[in-house]
Motif scaffolding. Sequence first.
Motif, PDB file in Angstrom:
ATOM      1  N   ASP A 185      -5.382   6.208  54.962  1.00 13.11           N
ATOM      2  CA  ASP A 185      -4.829   6.777  56.516  1.00 13.11           C
ATOM      3  C   ASP A 185      -4.157   7.636  56.707  1.00 13.11           C
ATOM      4  N   CYS A 186      -4.473   9.234  56.377  1.00 12.52           N
ATOM      5  CA  CYS A 186      -3.879   9.946  56.026  1.00 12.52           C
ATOM      6  C   CYS A 186      -4.647  11.241  56.985  1.00 12.52           C
ATOM      7  N   ALA A 187      -5.909  10.881  56.462  1.00 11.50           N
ATOM      8  CA  ALA A 187      -7.050  11.998  56.563  1.00 11.50           C
ATOM      9  C   ALA A 187      -8.853  11.821  56.667  1.00 11.50           C
ATOM     10  N   SER A 188      -8.799  11.794  57.224  1.00 10.53           N
ATOM     11  CA  SER A 188     -11.014  11.706  57.269  1.00 10.53           C
ATOM     12  C   SER A 188     -11.387  12.684  57.414  1.00 10.53           C
ATOM     13  N   CYS A 189     -12.084  12.801  56.128  1.00 13.46           N
ATOM     14  CA  CYS A 189     -13.365  13.678  55.950  1.00 13.46           C
ATOM     15  C   CYS A 189     -14.643  13.647  55.980  1.00 13.46           C
ATOM     16  N   PHE A 190     -15.814  14.544  56.245  1.00 15.96           N
ATOM     17  CA  PHE A 190     -17.034  13.663  55.966  1.00 15.96           C
ATOM     18  C   PHE A 190     -17.405  14.870  55.448  1.00 15.96           C
ATOM     19  N   LEU A 191     -18.818  14.024  55.122  1.00 18.45           N
ATOM     20  CA  LEU A 191     -19.890  14.248  53.850  1.00 18.45           C
ATOM     21  C   LEU A 191     -21.202  14.108  54.225  1.00 18.45           C
ATOM     22  N   LEU A 192     -21.818  15.485  54.680  1.00 20.03           N
ATOM     23  CA  LEU A 192     -23.487  15.030  55.283  1.00 20.03           C
ATOM     24  C   LEU A 192     -23.927  15.997  54.110  1.00 20.03           C
ATOM     25  N   ILE A 193     -24.803  15.042  53.296  1.00 17.80           N
ATOM     26  CA  ILE A 193     -25.324  15.295  52.517  1.00 17.80           C
ATOM     27  C   ILE A 193     -27.138  16.188  52.675  1.00 17.80           C
ATOM     28  N   ALA A 227     -14.405  10.780  45.242  1.00 14.51           N
ATOM     29  CA  ALA A 227     -15.337  10.216  45.522  1.00 14.51           C
ATOM     30  C   ALA A 227     -16.540  11.746  46.003  1.00 14.51           C
ATOM     31  N   VAL A 228     -16.665  13.180  46.096  1.00 10.78           N
ATOM     32  CA  VAL A 228     -18.077  13.771  46.759  1.00 10.78           C
ATOM     33  C   VAL A 228     -18.181  14.105  45.783  1.00 10.78           C
ATOM     34  N   ASP A 238     -25.075  14.857  44.468  1.00  5.68           N
ATOM     35  CA  ASP A 238     -24.296  16.388  42.689  1.00  5.68           C
ATOM     36  C   ASP A 238     -25.207  18.081  43.108  1.00  5.68           C
ATOM     37  N   LYS A 239     -24.814  17.666  43.975  1.00  2.66           N
ATOM     38  CA  LYS A 239     -25.933  18.672  45.246  1.00  2.66           C
ATOM     39  C   LYS A 239     -24.830  20.001  44.995  1.00  2.66           C
ATOM     40  N   PRO A 240     -24.903  20.865  45.761  1.00  5.44           N
ATOM     41  CA  PRO A 240     -24.014  22.583  45.855  1.00  5.44           C
ATOM     42  C   PRO A 240     -23.193  21.993  47.571  1.00  5.44           C
ATOM     43  N   ILE A 241     -22.082  21.945  47.192  1.00  4.32           N
ATOM     44  CA  ILE A 241     -20.802  21.857  48.208  1.00  4.32           C
ATOM     45  C   ILE A 241     -20.292  22.874  48.503  1.00  4.32           C
ATOM     46  N   THR A 242     -20.746  22.627  49.941  1.00  2.93           N
ATOM     47  CA  THR A 242     -20.179  23.209  50.820  1.00  2.93           C
ATOM     48  C   THR A 242     -19.252  22.705  51.908  1.00  2.93           C
TER      49      THR A 242
END
Length: 105
Positions: free
Chosen positions: A25-33, A54-55, A60-64
């Motif tokens: 409840d402090c921040a939201s992060c968004f992951l698009l695969i 989480a991520v 298991d793909k490289p993350i930007t």
Amino acid sequence: MGMKLTKLYPMVQFKKDTWEIDEFDCASCFLLIGSERAMLIDCGFGIGDLRGGAVEMLTDKPITLVISHSHGDHYGGAWQWEDAWVYEKSPLITGEKPMQEQKKT
């Protein structure tokens, strides 16, 4: 004994390969695969193990990592990644105070 970071992150899947990861409840992060890479938009305050807790559980793909702006709840967890993308005139790059912190004259 090393510090253990939490790995308990609430996660919501909006559509296939589109996730919101909530940092307590402090921040939201968004992951698009995508087909070859994943993009993480913002990385919270850095309270816990966002990367391993989480991520990397979701892909298991490289993350930007892309940081949307210079508030602490958007870049604080950047220490968990080797590099991050941010707007070149961001106070994170220039070292200037964010506009909302500058005194109005």
